[in-house]
Design a protein around this motif. Structure first.
Motif, mmCIF file in Angstrom:
data_model
loop_
_atom_site.group_PDB
_atom_site.id
_atom_site.type_symbol
_atom_site.label_atom_id
_atom_site.label_comp_id
_atom_site.label_asym_id
_atom_site.label_seq_id
_atom_site.Cartn_x
_atom_site.Cartn_y
_atom_site.Cartn_z
ATOM 1 N N TYR A 195 0.855 -1.188 0.000
ATOM 2 C CA TYR A 195 0.000 0.000 0.000
ATOM 3 C C TYR A 195 0.892 1.240 0.000
ATOM 4 O O TYR A 195 1.604 1.503 0.969
ATOM 5 C CB TYR A 195 -0.921 -0.015 1.219
ATOM 6 N N ALA A 203 -8.178 1.532 10.384
ATOM 7 C CA ALA A 203 -8.478 1.921 9.004
ATOM 8 C C ALA A 203 -9.965 1.738 8.752
ATOM 9 O O ALA A 203 -10.427 0.630 8.540
ATOM 10 C CB ALA A 203 -7.671 1.064 8.031
ATOM 11 N N LYS A 204 -10.723 2.797 8.826
ATOM 12 C CA LYS A 204 -12.161 2.727 8.567
ATOM 13 C C LYS A 204 -12.542 3.814 7.571
ATOM 14 O O LYS A 204 -12.765 4.952 7.965
ATOM 15 C CB LYS A 204 -12.941 2.868 9.879
ATOM 16 N N PRO A 205 -12.613 3.499 6.279
ATOM 17 C CA PRO A 205 -12.371 2.156 5.721
ATOM 18 C C PRO A 205 -10.910 1.870 5.429
ATOM 19 O O PRO A 205 -10.485 0.715 5.431
ATOM 20 C CB PRO A 205 -13.170 2.183 4.420
ATOM 21 N N THR A 206 -10.097 2.926 5.157
ATOM 22 C CA THR A 206 -8.673 2.712 4.884
ATOM 23 C C THR A 206 -7.858 3.816 5.529
ATOM 24 O O THR A 206 -8.374 4.880 5.873
ATOM 25 C CB THR A 206 -8.381 2.708 3.363
ATOM 26 N N SER A 232 -4.375 1.803 3.072
ATOM 27 C CA SER A 232 -4.265 0.412 3.512
ATOM 28 C C SER A 232 -5.460 0.043 4.388
ATOM 29 O O SER A 232 -5.982 0.874 5.130
ATOM 30 C CB SER A 232 -2.974 0.211 4.308
ATOM 31 N N PRO A 233 -5.900 -1.208 4.329
ATOM 32 C CA PRO A 233 -6.944 -1.677 5.232
ATOM 33 C C PRO A 233 -6.340 -2.000 6.599
ATOM 34 O O PRO A 233 -5.135 -1.785 6.819
ATOM 35 C CB PRO A 233 -7.439 -2.953 4.542
ATOM 36 N N GLN A 234 -7.129 -2.520 7.498
ATOM 37 C CA GLN A 234 -6.601 -2.992 8.779
ATOM 38 C C GLN A 234 -5.647 -4.153 8.496
ATOM 39 O O GLN A 234 -6.028 -5.138 7.872
ATOM 40 C CB GLN A 234 -7.744 -3.445 9.678
#
Length: 454
Positions: free
Chosen positions: A334, A381-384, A390-392
């Motif tokens: 990411y 990360a909500k959403p990233t 990057s996500p969780q």
């Protein structure tokens, strides 16, 4: 390119230098003379001859795939069907396509390696081919003793590293209609799709080159393994088992600046140096670019690349070359979004702002965070993550970990050479404080030059 399937081997020979062409000819001579044939028959070789030459250097499935790809290349445009043997022209054309060709030419042979049928190939066939290719790279590097200090290992409870890297490569394929290869098995891939994939995912061509160079022992001098598999350096006499294996190292290393890909040296390991944030700071600051790596209690492996030396200070640092990554259960990188410059953060001893190591996001909401209370961290990360998209990365948003590693990449910076002359008391504030509390004297005080970075 037009009628690419009917190009002759002779017209492609100029792609190879004279010495290279001579080496290719010698290999063909060895393969074609391995079996007794009529002197009037055109020179060629069989699958068994190729398997005998390769031996155990490559898995049998990959040797068969390579043979099928070569024998089904029509060099004249007049062949009614593929022969059971490979002619010299077919061999030369195939090597030219796979080692020196463009994406269109490589895809011609790859398509034939994927499936024995003409026309589009099934998505599941592409996935199986990719897994065989990735597995063959790990296999041949191990067989030829080219792991450069790294190992092959399995990730218990998740996809193997072979499957994880293969899935990542397949995810870069764009099918018609925008569907992903990892979707329904009925999906098909035509030659245009495969060609675009080879162009979009350079690892596919690189891995094929590794398999041919190392598997056939052909033109090995033209393969720069040093930038593919970095040398691993650990300044400890005891054995150290890294969380990383050779495939995950290859994947992360390929995203680093080219000048930093040849050498990784261990700066910090919780296994070797203890669970101490002070030790972490003392060992990684002013050491140049490095890779930070964690394995949480749920088995997720993830981390980040710091493009600049870490410094203990309350401000964000780094630049847009930094990135976050995941290795297990899936592989992904990411990169910077450009939304903010919160690339790197390292701080301790502050009352009003967070103390710990972070990458991306913002205070108390990092894409990757390692708390000063060593062994704890978060990936929010909500959403990233705003910095890296990057996500969780961890299994749980707030996670615990036992294993942490930091690897410096590239050449040792001048500041690190100077730093190596320091006492442990200079780099570990906790040790210095304990010495002062106990009333003991620092005998080296005044006998050494003061460290420049303190």
């Amino acid at each position: 390119m037009g009628n690419s399937e009917s190009l002759s081997g002779q017209s492609l020979s100029p792609r190879f230098l004279p010495a290279e062409q001579a080496e290719i000819n010698r290999l063909f001579d060895a393969l074609s003379s391995a079996e007794l044939r009529s002197s009037t028959s055109p020179r060629s070789f069989s699958l068994q001859a190729l398997k005998s030459h390769v031996g155990e250097a490559l898995p049998p499935e990959m040797v068969t795939r390579l043979f099928e790809g070569m024998r089904r290349v029509d060099v004249t445009g007049k062949t009614k069907g593929p022969s059971e043997r490979i002619s010299q022209e077919q061999f030369t054309v195939s090597m030219s396509y796979l080692l020196k060709g463009n994406a269109e030419e490589k895809s011609l042979v790859i398509l034939k390696m994927i499936s024995a049928t003409e026309g589009p190939v099934k998505a599941r066939e592409v996935k199986k081919f990719t897994e065989d290719l990735v597995g063959s790279v790990a296999h041949v590097l191990s067989y030829r003793q080219e792991l450069r200090g790294w190992t092959q290992k399995q990730a218990p409870g998740f996809l193997s590293r072979v499957q994880a890297l293969a899935a990542q490569l397949c995810s870069e394929m764009k099918l018609q209609g925008g569907e992903k290869l990892l979707g329904p098995q009925r999906l098909e891939c035509d030659r245009t799709t495969i060609e675009d994939w080879v162009f979009r995912a350079p690892h596919v061509a690189t891995f094929l080159s590794v398999v041919i160079h190392q598997g056939f022992l052909l033109l090995c001098s033209s393969l720069d393994l040093a930038t593919l598999v970095p040398e691993r350096q650990v300044d400890q006499e005891r054995e150290f088992a890294s969380v990383l294996d050779v495939l995950s190292v290859i994947y992360i290393n390929s995203h680093l600046p080219r000048e930093q890909r040849h050498h990784w040296r261990l700066l910090f390991s919780s296994e070797l140096h203890g669970h101490s944030f002070a030790q972490l700071c003392g060992r990684i600051t002013h050491c140049g670019p490095c890779v930070v790596l964690l394995e949480d209690h749920d088995g997720h492996v993830f981390g980040g690349f710091a493009s600049c030396s870490w410094e203990v200070k309350p401000q964000f640092q780094g630049d847009d070359r930094c990135f976050l990554f995941s290795i297990s259960p899936s592989m992904a990188v990411y990169t910077s979004t450009g939304y903010n410059d919160h690339y790197m953060y390292l701080n301790q001893g502050q009352q009003t702002i967070p103390n710990g190591l972070g990458m991306g996001g913002q205070h108390n909401y990092f894409g990757l965070w390692i708390d000063v209370d060593f062994g704890k961290g978060h990936s929010k990360a909500k959403p990233t993550c705003t910095t890296y998209n990057s996500p969780q990365l961890s299994a749980q948003e707030d996670f615990r970990f036992e294993k942490m590693e930091v690897w410096a990449v590239g050449d040792v910076p001048v500041t690190q050479l100077a730093k190596n002359t320091k006492s442990v008391l200079d780099v570990d504030p906790t040790a210095q404080a304990l010495l002062e509390v106990s009333g003991r004297i620092r005998h080296s005080e005044g006998l050494r030059e003061a460290p420049e970075d303190q």
